[in-house]
Design an enzyme around this catalytic site. Structure first.
Site, PDB file in Angstrom:
ATOM      1  N   LYS A  76       0.849  -1.196   0.000  1.00 25.86           N
ATOM      2  CA  LYS A  76       0.000   0.000   0.000  1.00 25.86           C
ATOM      3  C   LYS A  76       0.879   1.238   0.000  1.00 25.86           C
ATOM      4  CE  LYS A  76      -4.019   2.112   0.538  1.00 25.86           C
ATOM      5  NZ  LYS A  76      -3.690   2.924  -0.667  1.00 25.86           N
ATOM      6  N   LYS A 100       5.261   3.158   8.136  1.00 30.31           N
ATOM      7  CA  LYS A 100       4.062   3.917   8.501  1.00 30.31           C
ATOM      8  C   LYS A 100       2.861   2.981   8.689  1.00 30.31           C
ATOM      9  CE  LYS A 100       3.677   7.520   5.889  1.00 30.31           C
ATOM     10  NZ  LYS A 100       3.307   8.552   4.883  1.00 30.31           N
ATOM     11  N   LYS A 112       5.386   2.260  -3.145  1.00 28.67           N
ATOM     12  CA  LYS A 112       5.236   3.623  -3.643  1.00 28.67           C
ATOM     13  C   LYS A 112       5.436   3.618  -5.139  1.00 28.67           C
ATOM     14  CE  LYS A 112       4.801   7.821  -1.747  1.00 28.67           C
ATOM     15  NZ  LYS A 112       4.234   8.052  -0.402  1.00 28.67           N
ATOM     16  N   THR A 196      -5.081  13.646   5.490  1.00 30.51           N
ATOM     17  CA  THR A 196      -3.682  13.705   5.930  1.00 30.51           C
ATOM     18  C   THR A 196      -3.482  14.946   6.798  1.00 30.51           C
ATOM     19  OG1 THR A 196      -3.082  12.665   3.840  1.00 30.51           O
ATOM     20  CG2 THR A 196      -1.276  13.515   5.172  1.00 30.51           C
ATOM     21  N   ASN A 227      -2.017  20.168  -0.495  1.00 30.30           N
ATOM     22  CA  ASN A 227      -3.144  19.426   0.102  1.00 30.30           C
ATOM     23  C   ASN A 227      -2.929  19.133   1.591  1.00 30.30           C
ATOM     24  OD1 ASN A 227      -4.312  16.451   0.786  1.00 30.30           O
ATOM     25  ND2 ASN A 227      -5.756  17.699  -0.383  1.00 30.30           N
ATOM     26  N   SER A 361      -7.188   5.881   3.801  1.00 21.61           N
ATOM     27  CA  SER A 361      -7.195   4.948   2.666  1.00 21.61           C
ATOM     28  C   SER A 361      -7.682   3.580   3.114  1.00 21.61           C
ATOM     29  CB  SER A 361      -5.777   4.779   2.111  1.00 21.61           C
ATOM     30  OG  SER A 361      -5.465   5.798   1.207  1.00 21.61           O
TER      31      SER A 361
HETATM   32  N1  GLU Z   1       0.663   9.197  -0.131  1.00 19.34           N
HETATM   33  C1  GLU Z   1       0.192   9.054   1.218  1.00 19.34           C
HETATM   34  C2  GLU Z   1       1.346   8.733   2.150  1.00 19.34           C
HETATM   35  O1  GLU Z   1       2.492   8.989   1.848  1.00 19.34           O
HETATM   36  C3  GLU Z   1      -0.977   8.083   1.340  1.00 19.34           C
HETATM   37  C4  GLU Z   1      -0.707   6.695   0.854  1.00 19.34           C
HETATM   38  C5  GLU Z   1      -1.943   5.806   0.781  1.00 19.34           C
HETATM   39  O2  GLU Z   1      -3.016   6.246   1.153  1.00 19.34           O
HETATM   40  O3  GLU Z   1      -1.802   4.662   0.354  1.00 19.34           O
HETATM   41  O4  GLU Z   1       1.154   8.281   3.242  1.00 19.34           O
END
Ligand code: GLU
Length: 428
Positions: A76, A100, A112, A196, A227, A361
């Site tokens: 994810k 995370k 990613k 976020t 954002n 998410s």
């Molecule tokens: N891009 C966001 C992060 O760095 C969210 C990633 C997601 O929701 O999968 O945490």
């Protein structure tokens, strides 16, 4: 360095990430082979996406999907559209997602994606073609219980809508749960847009309560009003903090008495006008031309909310805040963090502070897998509870180890869960 098929790739961001992880592995007394496992992403895909531009010519865009580790569950992590992103940076970002997701207690591994492009330079039609092309290119490796992308810097809900549509066409059925952070009209949840930033605000409030007894009345400067930054500023204002400065690439809007955060809500449609300009023209805020001046503002709390490596050894001396809350991924270099630590400045690390996006998410994904819909308030409450628990967990760990930074406590907590899962599954 990260090991990739016998070759070595690196970037300052990846090196810094590995320094932090190595330190975490050592502090947690975990074996060196566990560190090595973390330096080796499980799978990396490099793609080249041809896009027919408005001028009729074909242009190729290079993209990646790094699937770092799925020991805790499906991969994810977001997809970044940025002209300077490198594969090494993408590896670092995927590693941070593994940590995370582990820290937040989610049933996810880390991944990613990235495309080397400046999305602002594309027309809507070109952007759509690129988004669909990327979704097609990575389609063989993703899936709603395999790898679930989401937005990151330079991508948004509209881009997720194009991608989920493209993937659904390939699958021959609607597949809502394969991308998260979609528009509310298309299996998304209204909270995601601000999740976020909201999570950053909750993490800030909880840490401020533990350090100082309360958030109310504390001053805040937000670096990068995209954002994450805009919603962090908005919610921090709503929670009673005084937002005195916000910045973007054109400079800083500063007002000692505090900026009226309602202006953020009123101008929430993206892309909208520059919030820095609006605060200056509509509320009489002072305009400081140097964007980095945001660090030097006299304030209790600083929220770096744009990109990595912005607080470095060469500019950390300017930081006045007593608390730095990382809205962005990797904004503070290890060198700068050491100097902040020596000055008694607390840094709430990215993997804790900005987890609200991926937590949301997760909630959206659970809704989608069951074709269920929660309302905005219910979802926000669930998100808030998870963020409060995460801060408490890390803070409790940190209190026991006073010579650690808060990042050390967060990374160790995240690593221990990953290590236990690897052990249980017989991976190491
Ligand atoms: N891009 C966001 C992060 O760095 C969210 C990633 C997601 O929701 O999968 O945490």
């Amino acid at each position: 360095m990260a090991h990739i098929s016998g070759a070595y790739i690196t970037s300052a961001f990846l090196e810094n990430t590995l320094v932090a992880i190595k330190r975490g592995v050592e502090l947690a007394n975990l074996p060196p082979e566990f560190f090595e496992a973390l330096t080796r992403p499980q799978r990396i895909l490099v793609v080249n996406i041809p896009v027919k531009m408005d001028n009729g010519k074909i242009q190729f865009f290079e993209g990646y999907r790094v699937q770092h580790c799925d020991v805790l569950g499906p991969f994810k992590g977001g997809v970044r559209f940025h002209p300077e992103v490198t594969l090494a940076d993408d590896v670092a970002l995927a590693m941070l997602m593994t940590l995370k997701n582990s820290l937040a207690g989610l049933p996810y591994g880390g991944a990613k994606g990235a495309v080397r492009v400046d999305p602002k330079k594309l027309s809507q039609r070109e952007l759509e073609a690129l988004a669909r092309g990327y979704a097609r290119a990575i389609a063989p490796l993703i899936g709603d219980v395999v790898d679930i992308p989401a937005p990151d810097v330079g991508t948004n809900a509209q881009i997720m809508a194009w991608m989920v549509d493209e993937y659904s066409k390939i699958a021959g059925r609607n597949t809502p749960a394969v991308f998260t952070s979609k528009p509310p009209e298309l299996w998304g949840n209204p909270v995601r847009e601000y999740s976020t930033g909201y999570g950053v605000a909750v993490a800030t409030r909880e840490t401020a309560k533990k350090l100082w007894g309360r958030l109310e009345g504390k001053t805040v400067a937000v670096q990068g009003i995209g954002n994450v930054g805009r919603w962090a500023a908005y919610w921090l204002g709503k929670m009673g903090a005084k937002v005195v400065a916000v910045s973007d690439i054109n400079g800083v809007a500063y007002k000692k008495e505090g900026l009226d955060v309602e202006l953020i809500y009123q101008n929430r449609t993206v892309p909208g006008p520059s919030l820095v300009e609006l605060f200056v023209s509509k509320t009489g805020a002072e305009h400081i031309k140097d964007p980095e001046a945001v660090f030097a503002v006299e304030t209790d709390i600083l929220v770096p909310a744009a990109i990595e490596n912005v607080i470095r050894g060469d500019n950390v001396g300017r930081v006045r805040a007593r608390l730095v809350v990382e809205g962005a991924n990797g904004p503070t270099t290890p060198e700068a963090e050491k100097m902040l630590y020596e000055r008694g400045v607390v840094v709430v690390p990215d993997i804790l502070a900005n987890a609200g996006g991926v937590v949301m998410s997760y909630l959206e994904w659970v809704e989608n897998l069951q074709w269920y819909i929660w309302d905005e308030e219910e979802t926000r409450r669930r998100l808030e509870t998870i963020m409060i628990n995460n801060v408490s967990k890390v803070y409790a760990r940190w209190e026991k180890e006073k010579e650690w930074t808060m990042r050390d406590a967060a990374i160790v907590t995240a690593l221990e869960r990953i290590y236990k899962a690897m052990k249980l599954r017989g991976w190491i």
